[in-house]
Write a protein that holds these residues in place. Structure first.
Motif, PDB file in Angstrom:
ATOM      1  N   GLN A 127       6.038  98.550  55.530  1.00 30.50           N
ATOM      2  CA  GLN A 127       6.310  99.401  56.695  1.00 30.50           C
ATOM      3  C   GLN A 127       7.794  99.683  56.835  1.00 30.50           C
ATOM      4  N   LEU A 128       8.626  98.661  56.614  1.00 30.61           N
ATOM      5  CA  LEU A 128      10.077  98.845  56.708  1.00 30.61           C
ATOM      6  C   LEU A 128      10.601  99.798  55.648  1.00 30.61           C
ATOM      7  N   MET A 129       9.884  99.883  54.516  1.00 25.82           N
ATOM      8  CA  MET A 129      10.303 100.775  53.426  1.00 25.82           C
ATOM      9  C   MET A 129       9.754 102.193  53.607  1.00 25.82           C
ATOM     10  N   GLY A 130       9.081 102.416  54.756  1.00 25.23           N
ATOM     11  CA  GLY A 130       8.618 103.771  55.055  1.00 25.23           C
ATOM     12  C   GLY A 130       7.202 104.076  54.599  1.00 25.23           C
ATOM     13  N   VAL A 131       6.461 103.074  54.165  1.00 26.21           N
ATOM     14  CA  VAL A 131       5.083 103.299  53.732  1.00 26.21           C
ATOM     15  C   VAL A 131       4.189 103.442  54.960  1.00 26.21           C
ATOM     16  N   ASN A 132       3.354 104.482  54.974  1.00 25.02           N
ATOM     17  CA  ASN A 132       2.391 104.663  56.054  1.00 25.02           C
ATOM     18  C   ASN A 132       1.201 103.736  55.778  1.00 25.02           C
TER      19      ASN A 132
END
Length: 291
Positions: A182-187
């Motif tokens: 999530q922190l890496m931008g993964v939905n």
């Protein structure tokens, strides 16, 4: 000497069945690995794939193997809907709650099939159903051979997709650490929904491959669901490659073991191996201990 003479035949039969087992196990492993969901409705989804193929063959005259192109997408969409409407609500619940919900979901699917199709056994007859290829002392049914190669192609294709694609990287990141993903931008929500749909699509594809070689009835998925769970544990919980290898291992154990104990006890052999693995290598034959 008679037992040794049966060995090549049972070895080849085990490998052919192992290809289909691998496809069934991979779908379940994908859902567990990404979502940590114990899905005991996996066999029921396989049953839905078999009935979908049965309808396509009987009403549209399609070859059962072309049914994969329809049953796979149908199960994919159905799986995503169920994940969003039902599974998502217990994603963080205990495994016991997940088991109870997925068992209930399985009962709904099985009873719906029984209402629509009755409990009668059905079978698809194809022009190549009785075709047998002989190599030396080994006989191979053509339908089993086709199902095996298609199952291997789908499993290898899925593996390459997960290793090479952007979605595969997002899926693996979610599987390894959902918060870091999530922190890496993964939905993460979309990844989990798609992963569940993909797992059910694999169950549907496996059902289509089983239709030409197995009888069809509403509870046919129960036995395969239990075997899928065994494959996932054998291979290492959540490992897609391990589940595929676990499927082949289970099929070989059943096929070779029945030489010594008889065909009627072949299922017991698989579960005996399952218990041995739980006792002596609980992380699975090809897996690593989970933290």
């Amino acid at each position: 000497m008679e037992l040794l003479a049966q060995l090549p035949q049972n070895l080849v039969s085990g490998l052919l069945l192992g290809g289909m087992y691998a496809l069934i196990g991979v779908g379940l492993a994908l859902v567990f690995g990404v979502m940590d969901i114990v899905n005991l409705a996996h066999g029921a989804f396989l049953m839905v794939g078999m009935y979908t193929t049965y309808l396509l063959v009987n009403h549209l005259g399609l070859d059962p193997y072309l049914g994969i192109l329809v049953s796979g997408p149908i199960l994919f969409v159905l799986g995503m809907l169920i994940q969003r409407l039902v599974i998502k609500r217990i994603a963080t619940a205990s495994h016991m709650n997940q088991i109870l919900l997925t068992v209930g979901l399985s009962m709904v699917l099985v009873n719906t099939a029984q209402l629509l199709f009755t409990a009668d056994y059905r079978q698809i007859r194809t022009s190549y159903a009785e075709t047998v290829i002989r190599i030396g002392s080994v006989s191979m049914n053509l339908a089993y051979i086709i199902s095996f190669f298609l199952a291997v192609a789908i499993t290898v294709g899925l593996y390459l997709y997960l290793m090479k694609s952007e979605f595969g990287r997002a899926l693996r990141a979610t599987s390894q650490d959902i918060h870091a993903a999530q922190l890496m931008g993964v939905n993460v929500q979309n990844v989990q929904m798609t992963a569940f749909g993909l797992g059910m699509a694999l169950a549907g594809a496996a059902g289509a491959l089983l239709t030409p070689v197995y009888y069809l009835y509403p509870t046919v998925g129960e036995n395969f669901g239990l075997k899928a769970f065994t494959m996932v544990v054998l291979g290492g919980m959540g490992s897609v490659v391990g589940a595929a290898l676990g499927g082949v291992t289970l099929a070989l154990a059943e096929s070779l073991g029945q030489i010594f104990v008889g065909h009627e006890l072949k299922d017991a052999i698989g579960f005996f191996v399952f218990i041995l693995v739980l006792l002596f290598k609980p992380e699975g034959l090809f897996g690593r201990a989970r933290a």
